[in-house]
Design a protein around this motif. Sequence first.
Motif, mmCIF file in Angstrom:
data_model
loop_
_atom_site.group_PDB
_atom_site.id
_atom_site.type_symbol
_atom_site.label_atom_id
_atom_site.label_comp_id
_atom_site.label_asym_id
_atom_site.label_seq_id
_atom_site.Cartn_x
_atom_site.Cartn_y
_atom_site.Cartn_z
ATOM 1 N N ASN A 86 -91.475 -12.991 0.147
ATOM 2 C CA ASN A 86 -92.892 -12.598 0.113
ATOM 3 C C ASN A 86 -93.017 -11.079 0.303
ATOM 4 O O ASN A 86 -92.015 -10.399 0.567
ATOM 5 C CB ASN A 86 -93.721 -13.359 1.176
ATOM 6 N N GLY A 87 -94.233 -10.578 0.178
ATOM 7 C CA GLY A 87 -94.455 -9.133 0.274
ATOM 8 C C GLY A 87 -94.238 -8.597 1.684
ATOM 9 O O GLY A 87 -93.814 -7.459 1.866
ATOM 10 N N SER A 88 -94.533 -9.425 2.682
ATOM 11 C CA SER A 88 -94.361 -8.977 4.070
ATOM 12 C C SER A 88 -92.888 -8.722 4.371
ATOM 13 O O SER A 88 -92.540 -7.706 4.985
ATOM 14 C CB SER A 88 -94.905 -10.038 5.033
ATOM 15 N N ASN A 133 -91.533 -5.582 2.847
ATOM 16 C CA ASN A 133 -91.748 -4.392 3.688
ATOM 17 C C ASN A 133 -90.720 -4.324 4.815
ATOM 18 O O ASN A 133 -90.139 -3.269 5.085
ATOM 19 C CB ASN A 133 -93.167 -4.426 4.272
ATOM 20 N N THR A 181 -105.128 -0.888 5.626
ATOM 21 C CA THR A 181 -103.994 -1.581 5.001
ATOM 22 C C THR A 181 -103.952 -3.014 5.481
ATOM 23 O O THR A 181 -104.889 -3.517 6.104
ATOM 24 C CB THR A 181 -102.669 -0.851 5.298
ATOM 25 N N TRP A 182 -102.827 -3.673 5.184
ATOM 26 C CA TRP A 182 -102.568 -5.041 5.614
ATOM 27 C C TRP A 182 -101.615 -4.983 6.824
ATOM 28 O O TRP A 182 -100.752 -4.110 6.867
ATOM 29 C CB TRP A 182 -101.938 -5.811 4.446
ATOM 30 N N THR A 192 -98.951 -6.515 7.799
ATOM 31 C CA THR A 192 -97.487 -6.536 7.634
ATOM 32 C C THR A 192 -96.978 -5.329 6.858
ATOM 33 O O THR A 192 -95.814 -5.283 6.486
ATOM 34 C CB THR A 192 -97.010 -7.853 6.993
ATOM 35 N N THR A 250 -99.927 2.756 1.429
ATOM 36 C CA THR A 250 -100.441 1.562 0.740
ATOM 37 C C THR A 250 -101.340 2.017 -0.402
ATOM 38 O O THR A 250 -102.237 2.830 -0.188
ATOM 39 C CB THR A 250 -101.275 0.695 1.713
ATOM 40 N N ASP A 307 -96.214 0.851 -0.468
ATOM 41 C CA ASP A 307 -96.543 -0.567 -0.418
ATOM 42 C C ASP A 307 -97.485 -0.808 -1.586
ATOM 43 O O ASP A 307 -98.660 -0.449 -1.536
ATOM 44 C CB ASP A 307 -97.219 -0.894 0.925
ATOM 45 N N CYS A 338 -98.231 -3.733 -2.923
ATOM 46 C CA CYS A 338 -98.555 -5.168 -2.979
ATOM 47 C C CYS A 338 -99.932 -5.431 -3.576
ATOM 48 O O CYS A 338 -100.231 -6.547 -3.981
ATOM 49 C CB CYS A 338 -98.478 -5.766 -1.574
ATOM 50 N N GLU A 339 -100.785 -4.396 -3.614
ATOM 51 C CA GLU A 339 -102.152 -4.601 -4.112
ATOM 52 C C GLU A 339 -102.407 -3.837 -5.406
ATOM 53 O O GLU A 339 -103.565 -3.676 -5.795
ATOM 54 C CB GLU A 339 -103.152 -4.112 -3.041
ATOM 55 N N SER A 362 -96.108 -7.903 -3.822
ATOM 56 C CA SER A 362 -96.341 -9.280 -3.364
ATOM 57 C C SER A 362 -96.723 -10.139 -4.550
ATOM 58 O O SER A 362 -97.509 -9.717 -5.405
ATOM 59 C CB SER A 362 -97.474 -9.309 -2.339
ATOM 60 N N PHE A 409 -97.908 -13.333 -3.875
ATOM 61 C CA PHE A 409 -98.635 -14.440 -3.252
ATOM 62 C C PHE A 409 -99.778 -14.864 -4.179
ATOM 63 O O PHE A 409 -100.335 -14.029 -4.898
ATOM 64 C CB PHE A 409 -99.184 -14.011 -1.880
ATOM 65 N N HIS A 459 -102.678 -12.728 -5.769
ATOM 66 C CA HIS A 459 -102.289 -11.359 -6.122
ATOM 67 C C HIS A 459 -102.197 -11.280 -7.662
ATOM 68 O O HIS A 459 -102.425 -12.259 -8.352
ATOM 69 C CB HIS A 459 -100.968 -10.981 -5.454
ATOM 70 N N GLY A 498 -93.767 -14.839 -2.819
ATOM 71 C CA GLY A 498 -92.729 -14.014 -3.438
ATOM 72 C C GLY A 498 -93.019 -12.551 -3.199
ATOM 73 O O GLY A 498 -94.156 -12.160 -2.920
#
Length: 387
Positions: free
Chosen positions: A56-58, A61, A86-87, A89, A131, A157, A159-160, A181, A183, A186, A193
């Motif tokens: 996963n994305g977490s 990181n 940010t998130w 994680t 991020t 990061d 992920c977004e 990420s 997920f 997303h 993933g």
Amino acid sequence: MIKLIKSSFYREAETKRALAEFVLSQDILSMNEQCRAFEKAFAAKQERRYAVFVANGSVANLLLIQALLNSGRLQRGGRIGFSALTWPTNVMPLIQLGLEPVAIDCEMDTLNVSPETLEEHVTGLRALFLTNVLGFCDDLPALRKLCDDQGVLLIEDNCEALGSRTDRTLLGNFGLASTFSFFVGHHMSTIEGGMVCTDDEELYDHLVMSRAHGWDRDLSPATRARMRTEAGVDDFYARYTFYDLASNFRPTEINGFIGNQQIRYWDEIVDRRVANFGRFCAAMARNADFQGYDLAHMDTVSNFSMPVVCRTPELARKYRAEFEAAGVEIRPVIAGNILQQPFYRKYVRNTSERPNAHLVHTNGFYFGNNPEMTEDELTTLCDLLDG
Ligand SMILES: Cc1ncc(COP(=O)(O)O)c(C=O)c1O
């Protein structure tokens, strides 16, 4: 109901049918050929030399920070800048692995860290874990230059922000490495993933070792042979020799197979999100109750959720209530101001305010931007934004 996460993946029915057939036909479902093929395809599409697929994305990181420590590019105790908006994680790995996080505020018109805000904190930073918030970015080429000039390691990061571009370059390709990420909800889903991308061979070797127990199995034969010689292990003991700090962050063949199905739709998914984003922005621009964005420097804005920042907390309450009454699922703008999160206050001593992240926290919310939204859903959302 206009849900934040509309489906498990793009073109869900055909993807599920293909997945069912795949599972029935396979003997090996732990990380294997599908995962390797997805890594290759993703690296090519992201225009990076290496891609390391993870659970996963977490953990992407966490793995990246662990690999940077293992390779000696970061040292414990080092000050690491990160985006205050940010998130969790994104910053948690810094705390977990003994680094000192330094929150950097966002700009209101990009929701991202700018060279100006970085400049205020840059002295003494070892790295910036930036991020790319909700598919947006600030002046990334100037941020990269400032990092280079100050000897700050830039990592992203992303992920977004899969598919977003500025300066004709994909976001995620401005730093030494970047994370993604997959997920559900997303840009591209493998259920769970994540990925770490880099062009750096040495970092790549550390990433593949730290992804799986710290052993050498996923390294090239030449690197494996060199490490075994240096450690003085024969082929029997090499099977259970562990070279550095690691964990088990591996994905499964199920995730890999879905990734190989979904990556074919990368452009389609991005194009549809970009088109939706354009309609949301046009509606928002007609409404003075909202903070406007300045993203003219971006070639492509690909986000999976649409942030809305109101001019006052009262307006935020009004619009949140209207969206919810219309059956639209909404959330805070990611984790909002990370400094207000209980975990951050528990572990980090310096929690002096970041005013813009605070404003986004108090005056903001987001709703989903899904590539398979119907015309009715898009009209409902634009009408709500129109006020
Ligand atoms: C910026 C950012 N980093 C990391 C993550 C973690 O990704 P995952 O949910 O795959 O663990 C997310 C998740 O939404 C995110 O938005």
